[in-house]
Design an enzyme around this catalytic site. Structure first.
Site, short mmCIF file in Angstrom:
data_model
loop_
_atom_site.label_atom_id
_atom_site.label_comp_id
_atom_site.label_asym_id
_atom_site.label_seq_id
_atom_site.Cartn_x
_atom_site.Cartn_y
_atom_site.Cartn_z
CG HIS A 15 -17.93 47.77 -10.58
ND1 HIS A 15 -17.74 46.42 -10.72
CD2 HIS A 15 -17.55 48.07 -9.32
CE1 HIS A 15 -17.27 45.92 -9.58
NE2 HIS A 15 -17.14 46.90 -8.72
NE ARG A 65 -9.58 39.68 -10.64
CZ ARG A 65 -10.07 38.49 -10.96
NH1 ARG A 65 -9.26 37.56 -11.42
NH2 ARG A 65 -11.34 38.22 -10.81
CG LEU A 98 -32.22 39.55 -24.93
CD1 LEU A 98 -31.68 38.13 -25.08
CD2 LEU A 98 -31.06 40.54 -25.05
CG ASP A 153 -14.93 37.49 -11.32
OD1 ASP A 153 -14.85 38.56 -10.70
OD2 ASP A 153 -14.52 36.41 -10.87
CB SER A 213 -23.34 37.40 -5.15
OG SER A 213 -22.31 37.86 -4.30
NE ARG A 234 -14.45 31.46 -6.81
CZ ARG A 234 -13.28 32.02 -7.07
NH1 ARG A 234 -12.18 31.29 -7.09
NH2 ARG A 234 -13.20 33.31 -7.31
CG LEU A 235 -20.87 26.54 -10.55
CD1 LEU A 235 -21.86 25.43 -10.24
CD2 LEU A 235 -21.13 27.08 -11.95
CB SER A 236 -19.44 32.59 -7.37
OG SER A 236 -18.05 32.48 -7.50
C1 FPP Z 1 -17.37 41.33 -10.47
O1 FPP Z 1 -16.09 41.88 -10.65
C2 FPP Z 1 -18.40 42.27 -10.87
C3 FPP Z 1 -19.43 42.71 -10.08
C4 FPP Z 1 -19.63 42.28 -8.69
C5 FPP Z 1 -20.39 43.70 -10.57
C6 FPP Z 1 -20.92 43.44 -11.95
C7 FPP Z 1 -21.66 44.61 -12.41
C8 FPP Z 1 -21.55 45.17 -13.62
C9 FPP Z 1 -20.70 44.65 -14.70
C10 FPP Z 1 -22.35 46.37 -13.87
C11 FPP Z 1 -23.39 46.19 -14.93
C12 FPP Z 1 -24.55 45.46 -14.54
C13 FPP Z 1 -25.82 45.92 -14.69
C14 FPP Z 1 -26.93 44.96 -14.60
C15 FPP Z 1 -26.15 47.32 -14.91
P1 FPP Z 1 -15.17 42.09 -9.38
O2 FPP Z 1 -15.47 43.41 -8.79
O3 FPP Z 1 -15.36 40.94 -8.44
O4 FPP Z 1 -13.74 42.06 -9.97
P2 FPP Z 1 -12.42 41.49 -9.27
O5 FPP Z 1 -12.65 40.03 -9.05
O6 FPP Z 1 -11.36 41.78 -10.27
O7 FPP Z 1 -12.25 42.25 -7.99
#
Ligand code: FPP
Length: 247
Positions: A44, A31, A138, A27, A72, A201-203
Site C-alpha cells: 500500500h 500481491r 486537476l 489493485d 471500498s 471486475r468492477l468491484s
Molecule cells: C488494493 O490492493 C488496494 C487497496 C485496497 C488500497 C489502495 C490504496 C492505496 C494505493 C493507497 C493510496 C491511496 C490514497 C488515496 C492515499 P489489494 O490490497 O487488494 O491487493 P491484492 O489484491 O494483491 O491483495
C-alpha cells in the site's frame, strides 16, 4: 505531491482525444508485497508512489479528472491491522501532501460514506476539500468507504421520500434527475477505467457512472504501475471506437 519532472505528452497520443475523466482501481498491492517478501502494508505504501505518478501524468498531459478507488465498503472485512494501517496512511498522506497539491492547483474531493471513517481522518478530509475547493488544474476524487450499490440505494431512498412527501411525481424521475443525487453530481462520467493486477471486475465501483466507460485491464500490479503503463492505457483508449450503443 512531491514535484516531479514535467513530461510532454508522448508523440503517439492525440491531445484532442485524451480521456477527460480517468477512473482507477488500484489493485495488487498485497500481491506485490508478497512477491517481495514484505508485509501487505508495504504494498500500500508503494502504491501511494504509483498514485502520485499518475496524478503527475494527468497534470502534465492535461487530463482534468482522476477518480481512484482507495477503500471500498467491503474492505472493512480485511484484517484489522491492515484496515488501521490504511486509515493512517490516508490520514498522513493528506496531512503531508495537501499543501503541495494546493500549490499545484489540484482540487481534492472524496466520495463514499465518510461519516463512518475515523474522526481525525474526517477532519483531514474536510480541511483538504475546503483548502483546495477552487483549484482548477486537476480534480482528484478519492473513493473512500465507497460502494456503488449503496450509493444507488441511497438515491432511491431520497427520491422515494420526495415522492412520499408529494414533492416529486414518480413519472418525473429520469436518468438526469437520478444523477443529481449521486455523489458524482456535476462530474462527467469516466471515459476510461484502468484496473491493475489482471483482475477484470468492477468491484462495486461507479456502476451507474461507468455504463459506457472503456475498460483497460493490465497484469501489472499497482505498485509497479507508472508513467509508461499509464501511457499504454491511453494508447489503448485512443484505439477504441466509442459508439455509446449507436452504430
Ligand atoms: C488494493 O490492493 C488496494 C487497496 C485496497 C488500497 C489502495 C490504496 C492505496 C494505493 C493507497 C493510496 C491511496 C490514497 C488515496 C492515499 P489489494 O490490497 O487488494 O491487493 P491484492 O489484491 O494483491 O491483495
Amino acid at each position: 505531491m512531491t514535484a516531479k519532472q514535467f513530461t510532454a505528452l508522448p508523440q503517439d497520443l492525440q491531445p484532442q482525444r485524451l480521456p477527460q475523466h480517468v477512473a482507477v482501481i488500484m489493485d495488487g498491492n498485497g500481491r506485490w508485497a508478497k512477491n517481495q517478501g514484505l508485509p501487505r502494508i508495504a504494498g500500500h505504501r508503494q502504491g501511494v508512489d504509483s498514485l502520485k505518478e499518475v496524478v503527475q501524468c494527468c497534470q502534465d498531459w492535461g487530463i482534468p479528472i482522476l477518480t481512484v478507488y482507495a477503500f471500498s465498503t467491503e474492505n472493512w472485512q480485511r484484517p484489522l491491522e491492515e484496515v488501521n494501517f490504511l486509515m493512517l496512511l490516508f490520514e498522513s498522506m493528506l496531512r503531508q501532501e495537501v499543501e503541495q497539491m494546493h500549490r499545484q492547483g489540484i482540487r481534492i474531493s472524496f466520495i463514499g460514506e465518510l461519516g463512518s471513517l475515523p474522526s481525525v481522518l474526517q477532519m483531514e478530509i474536510a480541511q483538504a476539500m475546503q483548502i483546495t475547493a477552487n483549484n482548477q488544474a486537476l480534480h482528484l476524487i478519492v473513493a473512500l468507504n465507497y460502494g456503488s450499490r449503496h450509493e444507488i440505494v441511497q438515491v432511491c431512498r431520497q427520491l422515494s421520500q420526495f415522492v412520499a412527501n408529494g414533492e416529486l411525481q414518480s413519472e418525473a424521475i429520469t436518468e438526469d434527475v437520478f444523477e443529481q443525487y449521486l455523489s458524482t453530481v456535476n462530474i462527467r462520467n469516466p471515459d476510461l477505467l484502468i484496473r491493475s493486477s489482471g483482475e477484470m471486475r468492477l468491484s462495486n465501483f461507479l456502476l451507474w457512472q461507468m455504463a459506457y466507460t472503456e475498460i483497460y485491464c493490465t497484469e501489472m500490479l499497482w505498485p509497479d504501475f507508472n508513467r509508461e503503463a499509464f501511457h499504454q492505457a491511453l494508447v489503448s483508449f485512443q484505439s477504441r471506437d466509442r459508439r455509446f450503443g449507436k452504430i
